[in-house]
Scaffold this motif. Structure first.
Motif, PDB file in Angstrom:
ATOM      1  N   THR A  43       0.848  -1.184   0.000  1.00 33.11           N
ATOM      2  CA  THR A  43       0.000   0.000   0.000  1.00 33.11           C
ATOM      3  C   THR A  43       0.883   1.233   0.000  1.00 33.11           C
ATOM      4  O   THR A  43       2.077   1.136   0.251  1.00 33.11           O
ATOM      5  N   THR A  84      -8.401  10.031   4.713  1.00 31.59           N
ATOM      6  CA  THR A  84      -9.215   9.296   3.752  1.00 31.59           C
ATOM      7  C   THR A  84      -9.663  10.283   2.684  1.00 31.59           C
ATOM      8  O   THR A  84      -9.455  11.488   2.830  1.00 31.59           O
ATOM      9  N   TRP A 102      -5.876   5.576   5.429  1.00 30.27           N
ATOM     10  CA  TRP A 102      -4.958   4.947   6.378  1.00 30.27           C
ATOM     11  C   TRP A 102      -5.200   5.535   7.764  1.00 30.27           C
ATOM     12  O   TRP A 102      -5.614   6.678   7.901  1.00 30.27           O
ATOM     13  N   GLN A 108      -6.935   1.139  13.974  1.00 27.60           N
ATOM     14  CA  GLN A 108      -7.384   0.150  12.996  1.00 27.60           C
ATOM     15  C   GLN A 108      -8.304  -0.861  13.676  1.00 27.60           C
ATOM     16  O   GLN A 108      -8.090  -1.243  14.825  1.00 27.60           O
ATOM     17  N   ASN A 113     -13.114   3.564  12.648  1.00 28.02           N
ATOM     18  CA  ASN A 113     -13.062   3.198  11.230  1.00 28.02           C
ATOM     19  C   ASN A 113     -14.459   2.877  10.700  1.00 28.02           C
ATOM     20  O   ASN A 113     -14.861   3.346   9.633  1.00 28.02           O
ATOM     21  N   THR A 137      -8.178  -2.064  -3.660  1.00 28.96           N
ATOM     22  CA  THR A 137      -7.038  -2.382  -2.805  1.00 28.96           C
ATOM     23  C   THR A 137      -6.121  -3.366  -3.517  1.00 28.96           C
ATOM     24  O   THR A 137      -6.513  -4.018  -4.496  1.00 28.96           O
ATOM     25  N   ASN A 141      -3.260  -7.192  -0.057  1.00 35.33           N
ATOM     26  CA  ASN A 141      -3.650  -6.514   1.178  1.00 35.33           C
ATOM     27  C   ASN A 141      -4.899  -7.203   1.735  1.00 35.33           C
ATOM     28  O   ASN A 141      -6.021  -6.717   1.617  1.00 35.33           O
ATOM     29  N   SER A 144      -7.183  -5.286   4.246  1.00 41.48           N
ATOM     30  CA  SER A 144      -8.050  -4.305   3.592  1.00 41.48           C
ATOM     31  C   SER A 144      -9.198  -4.991   2.856  1.00 41.48           C
ATOM     32  O   SER A 144     -10.354  -4.543   2.931  1.00 41.48           O
ATOM     33  N   ARG A 145      -8.902  -6.071   2.170  1.00 43.59           N
ATOM     34  CA  ARG A 145      -9.955  -6.792   1.445  1.00 43.59           C
ATOM     35  C   ARG A 145     -11.032  -7.290   2.409  1.00 43.59           C
ATOM     36  O   ARG A 145     -12.230  -7.158   2.138  1.00 43.59           O
TER      37      ARG A 145
END
Length: 196
Positions: A43, A84, A102, A108, A113, A137, A141, A144-145
């Protein structure tokens, strides 16, 4: 001249999304150090000393391409904890992408989020009357997926050898979307997750 996406602040119980400004540089540089996010090979997250160039690029995208970058603020502490963006804006077809996202490691997989995505999607579908919102993405990753799938987005496909990364490696990009008819179920899912 009127733009489809005008500057807006979006706020919830956990997160405030404010239009990105050069004055956010120090806060973003501090946030990116939590987890040394720039070391993730799959990323693009800027190094602390390159944060000003990152902001300048985001503001260029805003001014020339209709994007809308945000600084992400933790309501509880008042600290800037990430960034974002609405981008890849296609006003004629009422489509946009949410990305360049991020967060400091400590944020996270938190309610912050989830609520940020709820605010962005609510604004896109209910204020901008978007037909579709995309997420993209790196194929590798997996975190993220998984996070995008948890939102309720559907995978549209994989763009193979889609981009060349900083180190010259070809990136396969996984494309997801949420369409207007799916939004009520996605909204209910996100609200349920926040209530827990």
């Amino acid at each position: 001249m009127s733009r489809w996406i005008e500057p807006v602040t979006l706020e919830g119980e956990h997160v405030r999304l404010v239009p990105l400004k050069p004055s956010h540089e120090a806060g973003l540089a501090g946030a990116v150090c939590d987890g040394e996010l720039w070391k993730l090979w799959y990323t693009f997250v800027p190094q602390p000393h390159k944060m000003r160039a990152y902001i300048d690029t985001a503001l260029y995208m805003r001014d020339r391409l209709g994007a809308h970058p945000f600084a992400v603020i933790d309501v509880k502490s008042g600290a800037i904890v990430g960034s974002t963006r609405y981008f890849a804006v296609d006003e004629a077809n009422r489509r946009l992408e949410i990305g360049h996202t991020w967060y400091a490691r400590r944020m996270q997989r938190t309610a912050l989020n989830t609520e940020a995505k709820l605010l962005l999607l609510t604004h896109a579908f209910e204020k901008l009357d978007a037909i579709a919102v995309e997420f993209r993405t790196h194929f590798m990753n997996h975190a993220s997926r998984t996070a995008i799938e948890r939102l309720g987005a559907k995978q549209d496909g994989i763009l193979r050898s889609h981009q060349v990364s900083r180190d010259g490696v070809l990136r396969d990009t996984v494309v997801f979307s949420i369409i207007q008819s799916e939004w009520p179920a996605v909204r209910a899912n996100l609200n349920h997750r926040l209530d827990r």
